[in-house]
Design a protein around this motif. Structure first.
Motif, short mmCIF file in Angstrom:
data_model
loop_
_atom_site.label_atom_id
_atom_site.label_comp_id
_atom_site.label_asym_id
_atom_site.label_seq_id
_atom_site.Cartn_x
_atom_site.Cartn_y
_atom_site.Cartn_z
N TYR A 19 -5.03 -11.03 8.89
CA TYR A 19 -3.62 -10.35 7.94
C TYR A 19 -2.96 -11.45 7.12
O TYR A 19 -2.43 -12.11 8.07
CB TYR A 19 -2.89 -9.12 7.60
CG TYR A 19 -3.70 -7.91 7.99
CD1 TYR A 19 -5.10 -7.71 7.98
CD2 TYR A 19 -3.19 -6.97 8.81
CE1 TYR A 19 -5.45 -6.81 8.02
CE2 TYR A 19 -3.53 -5.99 8.97
CZ TYR A 19 -5.28 -5.36 9.18
OH TYR A 19 -5.05 -4.49 8.94
N ASP A 76 1.28 -1.04 0.35
CA ASP A 76 -0.16 -0.04 0.11
C ASP A 76 0.96 1.43 0.08
O ASP A 76 2.09 0.98 0.69
CB ASP A 76 -1.12 0.11 1.08
CG ASP A 76 -2.35 0.81 1.17
OD1 ASP A 76 -2.26 1.55 0.24
OD2 ASP A 76 -3.04 0.53 1.93
N PHE A 134 -3.01 0.21 -2.55
CA PHE A 134 -3.58 -1.33 -2.18
C PHE A 134 -4.13 -2.09 -3.67
O PHE A 134 -3.73 -3.47 -3.52
CB PHE A 134 -4.44 -1.05 -0.88
CG PHE A 134 -5.21 -2.84 -0.37
CD1 PHE A 134 -3.96 -3.53 0.52
CD2 PHE A 134 -6.44 -2.99 -1.08
CE1 PHE A 134 -5.09 -4.41 0.22
CE2 PHE A 134 -7.09 -3.97 -0.28
CZ PHE A 134 -6.26 -5.18 0.19
N ALA A 182 0.32 -5.82 1.96
CA ALA A 182 -0.43 -4.67 2.47
C ALA A 182 -1.32 -4.90 3.40
O ALA A 182 -2.65 -4.25 3.44
CB ALA A 182 -0.87 -4.52 1.37
N GLY A 183 -1.71 -5.05 4.52
CA GLY A 183 -2.34 -6.11 5.63
C GLY A 183 -3.33 -5.79 4.81
O GLY A 183 -4.56 -5.51 5.38
N MET A 184 -3.76 -7.14 3.89
CA MET A 184 -4.39 -7.59 3.28
C MET A 184 -5.03 -9.50 4.23
O MET A 184 -4.48 -9.91 4.26
CB MET A 184 -3.68 -8.09 2.00
CG MET A 184 -4.89 -8.55 0.66
SD MET A 184 -4.13 -8.68 -0.19
CE MET A 184 -4.98 -9.50 -1.45
N SER A 185 -6.43 -9.08 4.41
CA SER A 185 -7.41 -9.68 5.32
C SER A 185 -7.49 -11.25 3.93
O SER A 185 -7.60 -10.65 3.03
CB SER A 185 -8.93 -9.47 5.25
OG SER A 185 -8.69 -7.64 6.03
N PHE A 232 -0.40 2.81 5.17
CA PHE A 232 -1.16 1.83 5.87
C PHE A 232 -0.15 1.55 7.04
O PHE A 232 -0.02 0.46 7.64
CB PHE A 232 -1.51 0.62 5.35
CG PHE A 232 -2.70 -0.17 5.44
CD1 PHE A 232 -3.52 0.65 5.97
CD2 PHE A 232 -2.59 -1.63 5.80
CE1 PHE A 232 -5.64 0.09 5.90
CE2 PHE A 232 -4.29 -2.52 6.64
CZ PHE A 232 -5.21 -1.39 6.49
N LYS A 257 -11.89 2.80 1.04
CA LYS A 257 -10.84 2.22 0.40
C LYS A 257 -10.99 1.69 -0.52
O LYS A 257 -11.68 -0.05 -0.81
CB LYS A 257 -9.59 2.37 1.11
CG LYS A 257 -8.22 2.74 0.21
CD LYS A 257 -6.61 2.56 0.55
CE LYS A 257 -6.42 1.24 1.44
NZ LYS A 257 -5.34 1.25 2.34
N ASP A 270 -9.61 -0.61 8.68
CA ASP A 270 -8.91 -1.11 9.61
C ASP A 270 -8.63 -0.74 11.03
O ASP A 270 -8.04 -0.07 11.19
CB ASP A 270 -7.40 -2.12 9.20
CG ASP A 270 -8.48 -3.23 8.14
OD1 ASP A 270 -9.38 -3.07 7.48
OD2 ASP A 270 -7.46 -3.33 7.54
N THR A 325 -11.49 -2.77 -1.06
CA THR A 325 -10.75 -2.93 0.78
C THR A 325 -11.66 -3.52 1.13
O THR A 325 -12.96 -3.96 0.55
CB THR A 325 -10.48 -1.98 1.14
OG1 THR A 325 -11.34 -0.96 1.74
CG2 THR A 325 -8.76 -1.11 1.19
N SER A 326 -11.34 -4.74 2.10
CA SER A 326 -12.66 -5.25 3.03
C SER A 326 -13.41 -4.41 3.72
O SER A 326 -15.01 -4.82 3.96
CB SER A 326 -12.35 -6.54 4.09
OG SER A 326 -10.73 -6.16 4.61
N ARG A 354 -11.19 -13.55 -1.93
CA ARG A 354 -9.88 -14.05 -2.14
C ARG A 354 -9.31 -14.84 -2.59
O ARG A 354 -7.89 -14.95 -3.17
CB ARG A 354 -9.42 -13.39 -1.65
CG ARG A 354 -9.36 -10.92 -1.55
CD ARG A 354 -8.90 -10.42 -0.30
NE ARG A 354 -9.07 -8.69 -0.35
CZ ARG A 354 -9.38 -8.30 0.54
NH1 ARG A 354 -8.30 -8.90 1.71
NH2 ARG A 354 -9.33 -6.98 0.17
N1 GLN Z 1 -7.17 -5.22 5.62
C1 GLN Z 1 -7.70 -4.70 4.30
C2 GLN Z 1 -8.26 -5.37 3.28
O1 GLN Z 1 -7.74 -6.33 3.39
C3 GLN Z 1 -7.12 -2.73 4.37
C4 GLN Z 1 -6.40 -3.20 3.01
C5 GLN Z 1 -5.26 -1.94 2.89
O2 GLN Z 1 -6.17 -1.37 3.15
N2 GLN Z 1 -4.39 -1.82 2.98
O3 GLN Z 1 -8.50 -4.92 2.35
#
Ligand code: GLN
Length: 479
Positions: free
Chosen positions: A215, A40, A81, A98-101, A43, A145, A189, A148-149, A106
């Motif tokens: 994540y 990202d 992201f 990227a803090g990706m859930s 983040f 955003k 998040d 995103t989740s 997915r």
């Molecule tokens: N955790 C959220 C997602 O996976 C947001 C990740 C982000 O904004 N980088 O969608």
């Protein structure tokens, strides 16, 4: 006459081969040990640029520590992201952290690592605003955003609470929209929102975390399995030897980032971000020069194809102009950078994808006025030259072109300036030019007005230089 066809066609062929080889020859070799990892733009505390514009944060430190532990290298690409997720999906990047859930949806297109952090989505509002509950959102706007989740969550409850959704590419623009009062709330998040508020973002969390999940690091489904294994092994090592805890503690402890206390005047911002701005400036300049070069070659060739006495060539020229002038630059850039590789499986570096995009788009405009410029020369000139016995090619070169070029010069200058401005659109594919540099700096210090003012002035400076240069060339060609 035949010779002019042949040279136009072979010129075009050489141009395309040159670009394609340039594009493909820069990728291999390195790819075996260095992985391209998307992330990202901002983040925090998972990824953000520090004062030295180095990417740090829990994800970044983990990724580097894992790479070190497992003996591979990573090249971090802060493309945003949604862009990172798409680049991995199309095979342009090897992985995304990227803090990706990790979500069911997915998992259909990505393979995830073992989870490394738990998180959930919260709603944030203005600290003194009237909205504090989901039920008060009716008829109001909610910022999310893209991809995103948090955005998915908003969509899932949108009907029930009756709000409108506005989307942003990065978290800061989303926060900004709530802070300025355009949107009533945003979904983010929870660890990220908490951290942001602690660092000075003027928002307040008003809900408990929803959609709790974890994540994970992700690769394209079925691809890069070796990298995924290395990541999992490295993560297990870091958890066992205490490095994981050290990294999370470092960012989740109570310390306030020193950046918020630093000099926020324009001069201060210029000083702090000098090296990033210089490299963004250089990248923009370099993109512009290379793009102008290829676009001019392409444009002149296609323009000439439009005036040679061959129906076929004229048709090809008209079609190329029609297609490439008709496509929005943004669509063309995404098509070349993420569309084509997902079909061919062959990577195209962002810079090359950017140049190809500009070559086609700007080149199509150039072709149109080259054609127009030549056609504008009185047709009697060609007839006279031919009746004097000059062959078509020679008549073109000696009689028509010198007059046509004079007509075209102002359009060339115009197009060069447009090319420079259009390079900013390439920030969408993550090229670290001036605009993307600006986004990253603002992501860290939230000084939108001042940083965009600085960036705007830099563009104006380059445009002035380019105009001077063009005028100088124009004066010389008049002689
Ligand atoms: N955790 C959220 C997602 O996976 C947001 C990740 C982000 O904004 N980088 O969608």
């Amino acid at each position: 006459m035949k010779r002019s066809f042949a040279s136009v066609v072979s010129g075009l062929a050489v141009l395309i081969t040159l670009l394609v080889t340039l594009g493909f020859s820069t990728t291999p070799a390195k790819a075996t040990t260095t992985y391209q990892i998307g992330t990202d733009v901002t983040f925090p505390p998972f990824e953000f640029a520090n004062k030295q514009n180095k990417y740090v944060g829990i994800d970044m430190d983990l990724m580097r520590a894992i790479a070190k532990d497992q003996g591979f290298k990573v090249n971090i690409k802060p493309v945003g992201f949604n862009a990172a997720v798409q680049a991995v999906q199309s095979g342009q990047l090897d992985g995304v952290i990227a803090g990706m859930s990790i979500t069911k949806e997915r998992e259909a297109t990505f393979d995830f690592s073992k989870p490394y952090f738990t998180s959930g989505v919260v709603m944030a509002v203005q600290p003194k605003g009237s909205v504090t509950k989901l039920s008060q959102l009716r008829g109001k706007k909610v910022a999310v955003k893209t991809g995103t989740s948090g955005a998915d969550y908003a969509k899932s409850i949108q009907k029930k609470y009756g709000f409108k959704i506005v989307t942003f590419d990065d978290s800061n623009n989303m926060y900004e929209d709530v802070m300025t009062g355009n949107s009533a709330a945003c979904f983010e998040d929870s660890p990220v929102m908490q951290y942001g508020i602690k660092q000075g973002t003027k928002l307040k969390i008003v809900t408990k975390p929803a959609e709790s999940g974890s994540y994970g690091f992700a690769v394209q489904k079925g691809k890069n399995q070796k990298l995924l294994k290395l990541f999992n092994k490295g993560l297990a090592d870091l958890k066992a030897n205490g490095t994981y805890d050290k990294i999370t503690q470092k960012y989740l402890g109570t310390t306030k980032s020193s950046d918020s206390a630093s000099d926020r005047s324009i001069i201060g911002l210029l000083k702090q971000n000098k090296s990033a701005l210089i490299s963004g400036f250089e990248e923009t300049l370099w993109l512009t020069i290379v793009a102008i070069f290829f676009a001019t070659l392409f444009g002149v060739l296609v323009g000439l194809m439009g005036v040679v006495p061959s129906k076929f060539m004229n048709g090809v020229s008209t079609t190329l102009i029609y297609v490439f002038r008709g496509l929005p630059l943004l669509v063309l850039a995404l098509f070349i950078y993420t569309g084509i590789p997902s079909l061919t499986g062959q990577k195209i570096p962002a810079f090359v994808a950017g140049i190809i995009t500009l070559m086609f788009n700007e080149g199509a405009y150039i072709a149109a006025f080259v054609k127009g410029g030549i056609n504008a020369v009185d047709s009697g000139q060609m007839e006279a030259a031919r009746s004097l016995g000059l062959p078509f090619g020679k008549a073109m070169r000696r009689i028509i072109l010198p007059q046509g070029i004079r007509i075209m010069i102002p359009s060339f200058i115009n197009q060069f300036i447009i090319t420079l401005k259009d390079t900013s659109i390439l920030s969408i594919i993550g090229i670290l030019e001036l605009t993307q540099t600006g986004k990253i700096i603002i992501a860290r210090n939230l000084e939108g007005f001042k940083v965009w003012s600085i960036i705007a002035v830099i563009y104006l400076v380059i445009i002035t230089l380019l105009t001077w240069l063009s005028n100088w060339v124009q004066r010389r060609t008049r002689l």
